[in-house]
Design a protein around this motif. Structure first.
Motif, PDB file in Angstrom:
ATOM      1  N   ARG A  54     -61.394 -43.092 -47.752  1.00 51.63           N
ATOM      2  CA  ARG A  54     -62.454 -42.784 -48.714  1.00 51.63           C
ATOM      3  C   ARG A  54     -63.686 -42.265 -47.975  1.00 51.63           C
ATOM      4  O   ARG A  54     -64.194 -42.912 -47.061  1.00 51.63           O
ATOM      5  N   GLU A  55     -64.128 -41.072 -48.396  1.00 46.14           N
ATOM      6  CA  GLU A  55     -65.278 -40.381 -47.781  1.00 46.14           C
ATOM      7  C   GLU A  55     -65.126 -40.253 -46.263  1.00 46.14           C
ATOM      8  O   GLU A  55     -66.113 -40.236 -45.511  1.00 46.14           O
ATOM      9  N   GLY A  56     -63.888 -40.180 -45.803  1.00 48.31           N
ATOM     10  CA  GLY A  56     -63.612 -39.941 -44.373  1.00 48.31           C
ATOM     11  C   GLY A  56     -63.868 -41.125 -43.462  1.00 48.31           C
ATOM     12  O   GLY A  56     -63.995 -40.987 -42.248  1.00 48.31           O
ATOM     13  N   ARG A  57     -63.928 -42.370 -44.029  1.00 49.21           N
ATOM     14  CA  ARG A  57     -64.292 -43.522 -43.178  1.00 49.21           C
ATOM     15  C   ARG A  57     -63.189 -43.866 -42.173  1.00 49.21           C
ATOM     16  O   ARG A  57     -63.484 -44.266 -41.045  1.00 49.21           O
ATOM     17  N   ASN A  58     -61.904 -43.715 -42.591  1.00 48.43           N
ATOM     18  CA  ASN A  58     -60.808 -44.061 -41.674  1.00 48.43           C
ATOM     19  C   ASN A  58     -60.767 -43.120 -40.469  1.00 48.43           C
ATOM     20  O   ASN A  58     -60.627 -43.556 -39.333  1.00 48.43           O
ATOM     21  N   ILE A  59     -60.873 -41.818 -40.773  1.00 52.47           N
ATOM     22  CA  ILE A  59     -60.765 -40.832 -39.680  1.00 52.47           C
ATOM     23  C   ILE A  59     -61.956 -40.983 -38.731  1.00 52.47           C
ATOM     24  O   ILE A  59     -61.809 -40.845 -37.512  1.00 52.47           O
ATOM     25  N   ARG A  60     -63.136 -41.326 -39.287  1.00 53.08           N
ATOM     26  CA  ARG A  60     -64.319 -41.529 -38.426  1.00 53.08           C
ATOM     27  C   ARG A  60     -64.126 -42.751 -37.528  1.00 53.08           C
ATOM     28  O   ARG A  60     -64.464 -42.725 -36.348  1.00 53.08           O
ATOM     29  N   ALA A  61     -63.551 -43.805 -38.106  1.00 55.95           N
ATOM     30  CA  ALA A  61     -63.303 -45.034 -37.320  1.00 55.95           C
ATOM     31  C   ALA A  61     -62.296 -44.756 -36.205  1.00 55.95           C
ATOM     32  O   ALA A  61     -62.450 -45.227 -35.074  1.00 55.95           O
ATOM     33  N   LEU A  62     -61.246 -43.961 -36.534  1.00 61.53           N
ATOM     34  CA  LEU A  62     -60.224 -43.606 -35.536  1.00 61.53           C
ATOM     35  C   LEU A  62     -60.831 -42.799 -34.399  1.00 61.53           C
ATOM     36  O   LEU A  62     -60.556 -43.053 -33.220  1.00 61.53           O
ATOM     37  N   GLU A  63     -61.650 -41.794 -34.763  1.00 61.51           N
ATOM     38  CA  GLU A  63     -62.261 -40.938 -33.731  1.00 61.51           C
ATOM     39  C   GLU A  63     -63.222 -41.737 -32.854  1.00 61.51           C
ATOM     40  O   GLU A  63     -63.269 -41.544 -31.637  1.00 61.51           O
ATOM     41  N   ALA A  64     -63.966 -42.659 -33.477  1.00 63.25           N
ATOM     42  CA  ALA A  64     -64.922 -43.471 -32.706  1.00 63.25           C
ATOM     43  C   ALA A  64     -64.192 -44.427 -31.767  1.00 63.25           C
ATOM     44  O   ALA A  64     -64.605 -44.643 -30.624  1.00 63.25           O
ATOM     45  N   ALA A  65     -63.077 -44.993 -32.226  1.00 74.96           N
ATOM     46  CA  ALA A  65     -62.351 -45.982 -31.412  1.00 74.96           C
ATOM     47  C   ALA A  65     -61.571 -45.332 -30.277  1.00 74.96           C
ATOM     48  O   ALA A  65     -61.444 -45.910 -29.199  1.00 74.96           O
ATOM     49  N   THR A  66     -61.034 -44.123 -30.511  1.00 71.54           N
ATOM     50  CA  THR A  66     -60.161 -43.506 -29.486  1.00 71.54           C
ATOM     51  C   THR A  66     -60.868 -42.433 -28.665  1.00 71.54           C
ATOM     52  O   THR A  66     -60.431 -42.099 -27.563  1.00 71.54           O
ATOM     53  N   GLY A  67     -61.956 -41.862 -29.190  1.00 65.35           N
ATOM     54  CA  GLY A  67     -62.643 -40.778 -28.467  1.00 65.35           C
ATOM     55  C   GLY A  67     -61.871 -39.475 -28.521  1.00 65.35           C
ATOM     56  O   GLY A  67     -62.026 -38.606 -27.660  1.00 65.35           O
TER      57      GLY A  67
END
Length: 342
Positions: free
Chosen positions: A50-63
């Protein structure tokens, strides 16, 4: 003396050819992106969240940059660090298989995967040392060797390249009556400096030598690591063997490759450089950019100047360009006299 020179050249060629023939290897290449395949395009929405929260969390966690576009049944993971890309790929696989995708779960899965990868790196390092029969490696060096699995140089997997160089070194050292175990050790560790834990300013050969010295490696092995790109003086016979076997492994057809566009740009630049010198008429990059033919006008340049010109062009290419292997510069000057009989 003349006879000795002729025989030495012949013998050197025989040893090199025999070494190459005795090492069979695969020609696998790697990319700077990883494609993650999915069963259906519905999963893309769940990965974005929702509103891109998962993809943002993935990018932040993995770089790692996660590209979700119109490509059917595929997500692209883009990033220069192959270890991070692998962590992102495995984490995504776990999340998609499990079906529970939300920021808290993403962080938990990524952290578990990171630990798993660290363990795998150590296992790969140990297995490589056992396979090659190299004993007594420092734990830090074993970790660096394991990290090589996730690093590539011009598309060639670094661990495969280092293993191949090690085997080539052992065969060549045995042919020359030197210590094959020491040569094999130096061959495996010659690119240690390409997998640093932190940002470094040093060339990879010198940084690799510093790691080897810190881990109390044999002085001949340390010198071979530091001198394989001629940034140091060679002090033992193992050093030129490592340099040669590194070149054999990298120059093998199919071993290395570049992205088409950057390759074309490099070839264009290579052909442009000689035009900066006076008297150059035409230039041709041949053998996939490994050789440059330069044709000069006979009226502007004398036979004496040809040697200097070829040296200056080679030096300029060396200073201004980045390329695998080496580039041979051949300058051709010919005088043509044309008359007509009427």
């Amino acid at each position: 003396m003349d006879e000795a020179k002729v025989n030495a050249k012949k013998e050197a060629k025989r040893i090199i050819i025999q070494t190459i023939q005795r090492v069979g290897t695969e020609t696998a290449v790697e990319n700077a992106v990883t494609v993650f395949h999915i069963d259906s395009d519905e999963i893309k929405g769940r990965i974005i969240g929702r509103e891109g929260r998962n993809i943002r969390a993935l990018e932040a966690a993995t770089g790692i940059e996660i590209v979700v576009d119109d490509t059917p049944e595929a997500i692209i993971l883009s990033g220069f660090d192959p270890v991070r890309r692998e962590i992102a790929r495995l984490s995504l696989h776990k999340l998609v298989t499990d079906g529970r995708i939300h920021p808290a779960r993403i962080e938990e899965v990524v952290s578990k995967t990171r630990k798993h990868i660290e363990e795998e790196i150590l296992e790969v390092g140990k297995k490589t040392a056992i396979d090659l029969g190299i004993h007594g490696l420092h734990p830090e060096i074993i970790r660096y060797v394991g990290k090589m699995k996730y690093r590539s140089s011009y598309g060639q997997n670094l661990l495969q390249h280092s293993r191949e160089t090690a085997r080539l070194c052992a065969i060549m050292a045995a042919e020359l009556g030197l210590d094959p175990k020491l040569a094999k050790r130096a061959g495996l560790l010659h690119d240690l400096g390409k997998v640093p834990d932190e940002e470094i300013e040093l060339p990879h050969a010198l940084y690799g030598m510093k790691i080897a010295e810190r881990c109390k490696e044999h002085p001949e092995v340390c010198n071979a690591i530091g001198a394989h790109h001629e940034e140091l003086e060679m002090t033992s016979l193992i050093s030129p063997i490592v340099q040669l076997c590194d070149a054999i492994s990298g120059a093998r057809p199919g071993a290395r490759r570049e992205i088409a566009q950057s390759y074309i740009n490099r070839i264009k630049k290579l052909e442009q450089i000689p035009y900066e010198f006076e008297g150059v008429v035409k230039t041709y990059a041949i053998q996939a950019g490994r050789e440059l033919r330069v044709i000069v006008g006979s009226e502007k340049i004398s036979d004496k100047d040809v040697d200097t010109l070829s040296f200056n062009i080679a030096r300029k290419i060396q200073d201004e360009m980045t390329y695998p292997g080496q580039v041979k510069v051949t300058v051709i000057r010919e005088k043509r006299a044309v008359h007509f009989a009427k």
